[in-house]
Design an enzyme around this catalytic site. Structure first.
Site, mmCIF file in Angstrom:
data_model
loop_
_atom_site.group_PDB
_atom_site.id
_atom_site.type_symbol
_atom_site.label_atom_id
_atom_site.label_comp_id
_atom_site.label_asym_id
_atom_site.label_seq_id
_atom_site.Cartn_x
_atom_site.Cartn_y
_atom_site.Cartn_z
ATOM 1 N N HIS A 1 -13.453 5.162 7.734
ATOM 2 C CA HIS A 1 -12.776 3.914 7.366
ATOM 3 C C HIS A 1 -13.291 3.387 6.029
ATOM 4 O O HIS A 1 -13.840 2.287 5.925
ATOM 5 C CB HIS A 1 -12.964 2.869 8.460
ATOM 6 N N ILE B 1 0.841 -1.202 0.000
ATOM 7 C CA ILE B 1 0.000 0.000 0.000
ATOM 8 C C ILE B 1 0.875 1.250 0.000
ATOM 9 O O ILE B 1 0.618 2.203 -0.735
ATOM 10 C CB ILE B 1 -0.976 -0.015 1.194
ATOM 11 N N ASP C 1 -8.651 8.391 8.102
ATOM 12 C CA ASP C 1 -9.663 7.439 7.655
ATOM 13 C C ASP C 1 -9.972 6.430 8.752
ATOM 14 O O ASP C 1 -10.965 5.717 8.680
ATOM 15 C CB ASP C 1 -9.197 6.702 6.397
ATOM 16 N N GLY D 1 -11.195 3.327 3.200
ATOM 17 C CA GLY D 1 -10.056 3.124 2.314
ATOM 18 C C GLY D 1 -10.239 1.957 1.364
ATOM 19 O O GLY D 1 -9.791 1.998 0.220
#
Length: 320
Positions: free
Chosen positions: A279, A152, A255, A281
């Site tokens: 949250h 990521i 997030d 993502g």
């Protein structure tokens, strides 16, 4: 005994599943109390439901006495590792590396750009019918520090390149070299923090990263710097972050939070200079096709007794 595979995606919606396994659908249901689709003792591969409470995710584990593989659909596996005592020995725990990189990296850039360019203020002004022009910093020419340089973190850097940032520094658990440059070990983090205009967190939640962003970490960040968290909430000490936000010295785009979900009335909601997304993502249109590809590949590997991808640990082994 049958060899059942529990899937949180309807099997008929996944093309290319290998023969030789019995596929059952189970995602916990809307309330988390969905009846089991079969005898848990017959389950050999359990694909953990996505975006469900931890209590739902781990509910079937204890009676799965013949389990061989637990496959999450998240990059982080902390929800499952916290309950390893419920899992029989010899189970391979695999994460969803390759599924969330695009979505999470997109959001990291979205939060960074929105926070720097003052988008939340513009949204509020629009709601009030006000033309409110302001000067805001650009991402261009900024120094960015990525803490947690796995797949990521690398995907985040891919998306930073076109924005003409001045520098990207990379930090991971261990030192290594990539095609783009060095990855610094965590021990060098204190020296790198004062140089960064933007610090992006994309590290997994482990014992070594829980509370990593504490008062000392934040104090080392330069005045006016932006903290972006697309990792896990407990990586950041919320109380320490609130102290910095309330002084106006730092800003943040989050997030994930600790606690999560962030309850109504929590001071983080109203803290100055903070942008919060709930949250999100991973859950985008990019998720499902990538998740299906991962499951088809993993299950073919399982049937053919080939090495599985993304094995994080095997239960009952040293350190598990």
């Amino acid at each position: 005994m049958t060899s059942d595979v529990w899937l949180p995606i309807a099997p008929q919606d996944i093309e290319g599943l290998p023969d030789g396994l019995n596929y059952l659908f189970w995602d916990g249901g809307k309330d988390g109390n969905q009846a089991f689709p079969g005898d848990p003792a017959d389950c050999v591969v359990y694909v953990v439901p996505y975006m469900k409470r931890q209590s739902v995710k781990v509910r079937p584990l204890e009676p799965m006495r013949n389990l061989q593989v637990v496959q999450t659909l998240t990059a982080g596996v902390d929800d499952v590792t916290a309950r390893l005592s419920s899992i029989v020995p010899g189970v391979r725990l695999c994460n969803a590396r390759g599924v969330h990189e695009a979505s999470t990296a997109e959001l990291a850039l979205t939060l960074t750009l929105a926070a720097l360019r003052g988008i939340p203020k513009f949204v509020l002004a629009q709601q009030q019918g006000q033309w409110q022009s302001e000067f805001h910093p650009a991402l261009a020419d900024k120094s960015v520090l990525i803490v947690g340089y796995g797949s990521i973190g690398s995907a985040i850097e891919d998306r930073l390149v076109p924005f003409e940032v001045a520098r990207v520094a990379r930090v991971a658990r261990s030192e290594r070299t990539t095609a783009r440059g060095p990855v610094h070990p965590l021990t060098e983090l204190p020296a790198l923090l004062p140089e960064a205009d933007v610090v992006i967190l994309s590290t997994p939640l482990t014992e070594s990263t829980k509370g990593l962003v504490d008062s000392e970490f934040l104090a080392r960040m330069k005045d006016g710097a932006l903290l972006v968290n697309v990792a896990r909430g407990p990586v950041v000490d919320t109380k320490a972050l609130l102290t910095e936000l309330e002084t106006g010295r730092l800003s943040a785009a989050l997030d994930v939070t600790d606690p999560e979900p962030l309850p109504p009335g929590h001071p983080l909601w109203q803290a100055p200079g903070v942008l919060i997304s709930p949250h999100v993502g991973g859950p985008t249109s990019a998720f499902l096709p990538r998740a299906k590809r991962l499951l088809v590949d993993q299950l073919h590997r399982f049937v053919n007794r080939e090495p599985l991808r993304n094995v994080i640990l095997t239960t009952g082994s040293t350190g598990a």
